[in-house]
Design an enzyme around this catalytic site. Structure first.
Site, short mmCIF file in Angstrom:
data_model
loop_
_atom_site.label_atom_id
_atom_site.label_comp_id
_atom_site.label_asym_id
_atom_site.label_seq_id
_atom_site.Cartn_x
_atom_site.Cartn_y
_atom_site.Cartn_z
N TYR A 125 12.74 22.42 90.09
CA TYR A 125 12.41 23.32 91.20
C TYR A 125 11.81 22.57 92.40
CZ TYR A 125 13.21 27.66 88.68
OH TYR A 125 13.78 28.70 88.02
N LYS A 192 11.94 18.74 76.03
CA LYS A 192 13.14 18.10 75.48
C LYS A 192 12.91 16.59 75.56
CE LYS A 192 17.44 18.67 74.00
NZ LYS A 192 17.84 19.44 72.82
N ASP A 226 15.13 23.86 72.64
CA ASP A 226 16.19 24.66 72.01
C ASP A 226 15.72 25.25 70.67
OD1 ASP A 226 16.08 22.00 71.32
OD2 ASP A 226 18.23 21.71 71.09
N ASP A 250 10.86 29.19 83.16
CA ASP A 250 11.60 30.26 83.83
C ASP A 250 12.54 30.94 82.83
OD1 ASP A 250 12.61 31.83 85.95
OD2 ASP A 250 14.31 30.47 86.17
#
Ligand code: ATP
Length: 364
Positions: A125, A192, A226, A250
């Site tokens: 972002y 991640k 995930d 988000d």
């Protein structure tokens, strides 16, 4: 009773309807709020030549507290997100999104109670982007090639993902302080780090560093994003406070909202050291704008968070009680909730739902 001056940015799309509903409910809650209207968004662009006038920023800085309806960010145009600009300009580094089941709202679980803490200033972002074929993109591709880091196809567009030590420490500290203050037991960091070692890897390393300082007071664990998504959907009760880099936060916000009945009931806040801007998780939902179909609960619960922030705890609790009552009775629920509950009953309009809520507050 203390009078509070609050900046109101109604936004656009369904924001116009949900903001008006929110004002009615706050008035009925007994809190004494003077609204100072401030424009932003597409209509404001036409009138003032900018989607985010300096006067709007100044109004938030002056009053320190604002509530904002959603503002449309057109996809793939030169129009930069007003939401992102507001967060950056006012250094609202925390995005706080509590996710709580409301019985009767059609959630997948009855007892979800978790808090999303999303970093609000960097990651993908950051707005550092290079258009495919541009001079900047070509130079960057060349640099990457020469540095030996890898190769990028020449016809690529590029978005940069910066994750800093400073912002990570700030957001993780906020998550732990929030947990301490609100009697929460655990903070989970989602990332991640196995793939993005120098951005998410840094996030995890710094999160672990901050967590050490809270050992014995608040537990800490981490999850690969995930695996986190799957675990959340299968058993949300295993999570308490979850801290995310910006983009994962988000996405996880909408996912978590889906567990409790959808975007129509998910509130939020953007918090900085000086100012706070409260806003629903959802966007401007152009598909239903202007049709009196929107569910204003998310903005109304955002207003309850705002009242907590202002110290108006009783008014905030009164609003939450009235919301729970209207959902439990189930007579005046908007179309999104009717769909979530699978009920065949006729849906209430935004106005009818708000009428029911105001009546519940006045009957107290
Ligand atoms: P943004 O990118 O601005 O966050 P988005 O792509 O997440 O927006 P939203 O506008 O948040 O999209 O909403 C997605 C869909 O969910 C809408 O098109 C609408 O059908 C539904 N929705 C969102 N908010 C509400 C609401 N308050 N009441 C009813 N339906 C809603």
């Amino acid at each position: 009773m203390t009078r509070h001056i609050v900046t109101l940015i109604p936004g656009d799309g369904i924001g116009l309807e949900t903001s008006a509903a929110m004002q009615r409910v706050v008035a009925a809650s007994g809190a004494d709020i003077e609204w100072e209207l401030a424009p932003a968004g597409a209509a404001c662009m036409e009138e003032h030549g900018t989607p985010l006038p300096e006067s709007t920023i100044e109004a938030v800085e002056r009053n320190k507290v604002a509530i904002k309806g959603p503002i449309t960010t057109p996809v793939g145009t030169g129009f930069r997100s007003v939401n992102v600009a507001l967060r950056k300009t006012l250094d609202l580094y925390v995005c706080l999104r509590p996710v709580l089941s409301i019985p009767g709202a059609g959630g997948r679980y009855e007892d979800v109670d978790l808090v999303i803490v999303r970093e609000n200033s960097e990651d993908l972002y950051a707005g550092i982007e290079f258009e495919e074929g541009s001079e900047g993109a070509c130079k960057l591709i060349d640099f990457v090639e020469k540095s030996g880091a890898g190769s990028i196809r020449p016809d690529s567009g590029i978005s940069i993902k910066p994750i800093s030590v400073t912002a990570t420490r700030n957001i993780v500290e906020y998550a732990f302080e929030y947990a301490l203050k609100h009697g929460r037991k655990k903070v989970t960091a989602a990332h991640k780090a196995n793939i993005m070692k120098h951005s998410d890897g840094l996030f995890l390393r710094e999160a672990r560093g901050v967590a050490k300082r809270y050992e014995g007071k608040v537990a800490f664990d981490d999850k690969i994003i995930d695996a986190f998504c799957m675990s959340l959907v299968m058993d949300p009760s295993q999570f308490d406070v979850i801290v995310f880099p910006n983009l994962y936060g988000d996405i996880a916000s909408d996912l978590a909202a889906g567990l409790v009945g959808g975007l129509g009931i998910a509130p939020g806040a953007n918090i900085g050291r000086d100012c706070a801007v409260f806003e629903a998780v959802h966007g401007s939902a152009p598909d239903i704008a202007g049709k009196n179909l929107a569910n204003p609960t998310a903005e109304i619960l955002s207003a309850a968070m705002m009242l907590d922030h202002l110290g108006e705890l009783e008014a905030a609790e009164r609003i939450r009680r009235a919301v729970r009552g209207v959902y439990a009775r189930g007579e005046h629920l908007t179309a999104d909730i009717r769909r979530a509950t699978g009920s065949g009953a006729i849906a209430a309009s935004c106005t009818e739902f708000t009428d029911a809520l105001v009546a519940a507050l006045e009957a107290e």
